[in-house]
Every structure is written in C-alpha cells, then in structure tokens.
Design a protein around this motif. Structure first.
Motif, PDB file in Angstrom:
ATOM      1  N   ASP A 188       0.832  -1.203   0.000  1.00  0.00           N
ATOM      2  CA  ASP A 188       0.000   0.000   0.000  1.00  0.00           C
ATOM      3  C   ASP A 188       0.868   1.255   0.000  1.00  0.00           C
ATOM      4  OD1 ASP A 188      -1.571   2.263   1.010  1.00  0.00           O
ATOM      5  OD2 ASP A 188      -3.145   0.783   1.398  1.00  0.00           O
ATOM      6  N   GLY A 189       0.720   2.089  -1.043  1.00  0.00           N
ATOM      7  CA  GLY A 189       1.540   3.290  -1.166  1.00  0.00           C
ATOM      8  C   GLY A 189       1.300   4.304  -0.060  1.00  0.00           C
ATOM      9  N   ILE A 190       0.051   4.461   0.370  1.00  0.00           N
ATOM     10  CA  ILE A 190      -0.268   5.412   1.431  1.00  0.00           C
ATOM     11  C   ILE A 190       0.376   4.981   2.747  1.00  0.00           C
ATOM     12  CG2 ILE A 190      -2.117   6.506   2.755  1.00  0.00           C
ATOM     13  CD1 ILE A 190      -1.952   7.373  -0.163  1.00  0.00           C
ATOM     14  N   ARG A 191       0.241   3.681   3.057  1.00  0.00           N
ATOM     15  CA  ARG A 191       0.867   3.163   4.276  1.00  0.00           C
ATOM     16  C   ARG A 191       2.398   3.257   4.181  1.00  0.00           C
ATOM     17  NH1 ARG A 191      -1.600  -0.519   7.703  1.00  0.00           N
ATOM     18  NH2 ARG A 191       0.147  -1.972   7.490  1.00  0.00           N
ATOM     19  N   GLY A 192       2.914   3.117   2.958  1.00  0.00           N
ATOM     20  CA  GLY A 192       4.353   3.236   2.755  1.00  0.00           C
ATOM     21  C   GLY A 192       4.846   4.646   3.048  1.00  0.00           C
ATOM     22  N   GLN A 193       4.083   5.669   2.628  1.00  0.00           N
ATOM     23  CA  GLN A 193       4.458   7.048   2.926  1.00  0.00           C
ATOM     24  C   GLN A 193       4.398   7.312   4.430  1.00  0.00           C
ATOM     25  OE1 GLN A 193       1.729   9.252   0.416  1.00  0.00           O
ATOM     26  NE2 GLN A 193       3.306   9.533  -1.157  1.00  0.00           N
ATOM     27  N   GLN A 194       3.426   6.696   5.095  1.00  0.00           N
ATOM     28  CA  GLN A 194       3.324   6.863   6.541  1.00  0.00           C
ATOM     29  C   GLN A 194       4.533   6.256   7.246  1.00  0.00           C
ATOM     30  OE1 GLN A 194       0.902   8.645   8.241  1.00  0.00           O
ATOM     31  NE2 GLN A 194       2.366   8.342   9.935  1.00  0.00           N
ATOM     32  N   MET A 195       5.081   5.176   6.680  1.00  0.00           N
ATOM     33  CA  MET A 195       6.284   4.571   7.256  1.00  0.00           C
ATOM     34  C   MET A 195       7.426   5.577   7.278  1.00  0.00           C
ATOM     35  SD  MET A 195       6.217   0.803   5.474  1.00  0.00           S
ATOM     36  CE  MET A 195       7.753   0.268   6.228  1.00  0.00           C
TER      37      MET A 195
END
Length: 430
Positions: A188-195
């Motif tokens: 998930d790209g959104i979750r990746g940015q949150q990381m």
C-alpha cells in the motif's frame, strides 16, 4: 561442415536481480527481510536519488551531504553507518532454507528492473554518496590511465601507478565491505508514505552537544573531557543541550566548549585544518585552552564568581522543576547571562580569538590578563548607547540593547580584530 557444440551454461543472460542471504521476521504486522549488501550494490538495487527530482515518497536529497558520506568512506577505513530501510512493493522473492522458515535466499529486483522495485525509506544520502564515490574513483583511474600513456618519465609513472593502486583498493572496499538493509513488505503506497513519516518522527536527532562529546575525529571534541575539568567549567557544562535558556543552570553546552577550543587554536571564525588536526597533540590543545580559561577566570569578576561557585548548586534536576514551583536560587552562570556580555558564548569566542592573536604577536599571558582586566568594567549587558561597543569601531558588531555580539562569522572575526588592535591603541575609555 564441422559441427559446433555450444554450452548454454557458459552464456550470461540479462540479469535484473540480485540474491542475498537474509533473515525473515515480522515487525508491526509486516514481513521484514534483514540482510547485508556490499556498498557497491546500493545504487543497483535501490533507486539512485536525483537532487533535481525528489522521490515523491521521500524528502529531497542534499548532494553536498551525500558527497560528504562518500568522502567519509574514503577517509575513514573504520567507518560506521546504520542500517538502510526500504519498502518492497512485491518484487522480492524469499526461498527459506531453515526448518523454521526464517533464514533463506532473498532475491531482490534491480532498481531499473521494473515497477516492482524497492523504495527507499531511509538512506538516500548514503546511496547517492556511495554512487558519487564510485564515479569519482572511476574518473580518477581513467585520468591516471591517460597520464600513464602520455608520460615516459619513470618516476612520474611510478607515482601514478601508486595512485592507481590506492584507488583500486578503495574501489575494492566498496565491493567487499557491507552495510545492513531492512526491507519491509508493504504494497500500500499510502501506508508506505506513513512509514517514512513514522521513521522521521521517531528518530531523535543528535544534538551538537552530544556530537561534541562523542566525535573523536576532531581534536576540539576529543579533548573535551579534559578541558571541561577546568575549574571554570567543571560541573557547569550541559552535556546534552546546545541552547542556554534562562532556566539552564550551566555556563555553556559541550558544543560551546569545543567552539572555544577551536577559537583558541584556529581563531573565532576558523576551522582547525586537516594538517593541524594531524600535527597538533591533544596535550598541546588542552594546555592552550586551559591557559585561556585561566586568564579569563582571573581577569573578569563575573567569570571568577562562576569559577568559585559550589558545583552542587548546578544540579541539573533543579532546572527540571515546573515553573509554578518555588524558584530555586539562580546560579552565578544564570546571573552572568542576565547582566554580562560574558554570559554569551559569542563574546567568549571573541576573547579566545584575541588571546590567540596576542599570543602569536608574542604578548605574555600576564599582559593579556591585565588587558582583559581593563575590559572587565565594559562587559555590562545589555549594551548601552554610550558604551565602547556602541561608540567605537566595534559598533557594527552589536545591536543596541543586545546581550551578545552579532553571531555572524564576519562580525565575530571583525570584533576579534578590533579588540586585538585595542591592546596597542586602546580607545580613551579603556
């Protein structure tokens, strides 16, 4: 026609992936592959950052900082660097070899191998820094090869060969020395940015005070432990914080002690050169810095009071009391910051520069002490409009009602020169 036998196993096919031994674990509900990769592989399996085109999933990379890491690798055979973090978008393959499935072969797609590449979470500057260092070495070897073809001088050829061998050894280090890499499986790209945000939020930046305590490559930092044992500083240096707030009971921070040491050795606006770092001994630097601290402790009444104060009154826990509690008595250092220019590290750096300049001119320490004593009564803060700091050629280095000189390097250097000249040609007020 004679038949020809071809062995297909001898042919190398196009390869867009690399395989490493890895450990498979779990963190935060995600699968994590932990491995170590050669430095030279970083820009192969991870995207090469472009300072002109920031990765939308990461911050803009600073090319100067990246180049600095490459230079660090070149200069420090005993280099150390933390593990890089990356996100797997579905391209990695893990083949377990242990019975519990935690150890196995991890095949990682190359950065240019397609859309399922790794995405860097933390480590962009290290990736670019290694790439720039590889390019620098390659360019230097190419230059030396050209020079070798052009020269017939035996001595010059031998020197060029030595340089070439040194560069080849540095390139070999990039191939044989490893750095850690943790790869998080997150589609998930959104979750990746949150990381990325989470990593940045939870990383506690190292303060300059802490850096000064532990960075032993620089002599001003390496000698810190001995310098702070001087009576003026003992027990009165904040080893964690850089800023001296109104409630900070210390005289200065560890970074400021290192700044004073540099000013004593190289002047208030200078850096200790690599040559000086290599030739100066720790004992020389400690002795010179303590000589300066001796002089200002004797010459200025405010600093003498700090020197003589009981160390127990500097208990850092007293600074942590809530503001609504009964205030504890201020330390002499706190009072100095309220009433004297000497409570400013900037002013102390200027005096350290004056000390250095006068010593280089052959002035005896006793005469420097007497000169500083004549300045003592002019150290009141804030600066008044009728003070020597406002009515002489020092006026451009102070703002009205300031409790410290302007901290720009050009002002600190200029003020150092002004006060040094006063030793020979003092203004009427001194």
């Amino acid at each position: 026609m004679t038949s020809i036998e071809i062995d297909p196993s001898r042919l190398s096919l196009v390869r867009e992936e690399s395989t490493y031994l890895a450990l498979r674990t779990t963190q935060g509900g995600r699968t994590v592959y932990t491995t170590r990769v050669p430095l030279g592989d970083l820009s192969v399996i991870l995207p090469l950052p472009d300072p002109a085109k920031p990765d939308p999933d990461n911050r803009k990379v600073d090319p100067v900082h990246a180049k600095g890491f490459g230079q660090y690798l070149a200069d420090k055979p005993d280099w150390v660097a933390p593990t890089l973090l990356a996100r797997d978008t579905g391209g990695c393959r893990f083949e377990p070899v242990s019975a519990d499935g935690t150890v196995g072969y991890l095949t990682v797609p190359w950065a240019l191998g397609g859309i399922a590449r790794l995405i860097t979470i933390d480590g962009q500057h290290r990736i670019l820094g290694v790439h720039l260092e590889k390019k620098r070495i390659t360019d230097e070897i190419a230059r030396i090869d050209r020079d070798l073809l052009r020269t017939s001088n035996g001595t010059k050829k031998a020197k060029l060969e030595d340089e070439r061998n040194l560069l080849l050894a540095r390139m070999d280090r990039l191939k044989t020395e490893y750095v850690g890499l943790d790869i998080y499986v997150e589609m998930d790209g959104i979750r990746g940015q949150q990381m990325f945000v989470d990593v940045a939020d939870n990383a506690k930046g190292i303060s300059s005070a802490v850096r000064a305590r532990f960075d032993t490559y620089r002599i001003a930092n390496r000698t810190l432990g001995d310098v702070v044992e001087h009576p003026l500083l003992r027990g009165k240096v904040d080893i964690e914080n850089d800023r001296m707030t109104a409630r900070n009971r210390n005289l200065m921070g560890a970074k400021h002690v290192a700044d004073l040491t540099r000013a004593v050795i190289a002047g208030p606006g200078g850096r200790i050169s690599k040559k000086a770092e290599a030739t100066l001994t720790d004992s020389e630097v400690i002795e010179q810095t303590k000589d300066f601290l001796n002089i200002i402790s004797m010459a200025f009444t405010g600093l003498a009071a700090v020197t003589e104060e009981d160390i127990e009154s500097y208990d850092p826990k007293l600074s942590e009391k809530p503001k609504n509690e009964v205030p504890v008595p201020p330390t002499k250092a706190m009072e100095l910051r309220e009433s004297s220019l000497l409570g400013s590290v900037g002013m102390l750096r200027v005096l350290a520069g004056v000390f250095k300049s006068l010593r280089e001119d052959g002035v005896e320490d006793g005469d420097i002490t007497e000169f500083f004593k004549r300045l003592d009564r002019h150290m009141a803060a804030p600066v008044a409009d009728n003070s020597i700091w406002s009515t002489t050629n020092a006026k451009d280095d102070f703002e009205l009602n300031a409790s410290a000189p302007i901290m720009r390097t050009q002002n600190i250097v200029h003020l150092t020169g002004v006060i040094t000249d006063w030793y020979r040609k003092p203004p009427a007020a001194i």
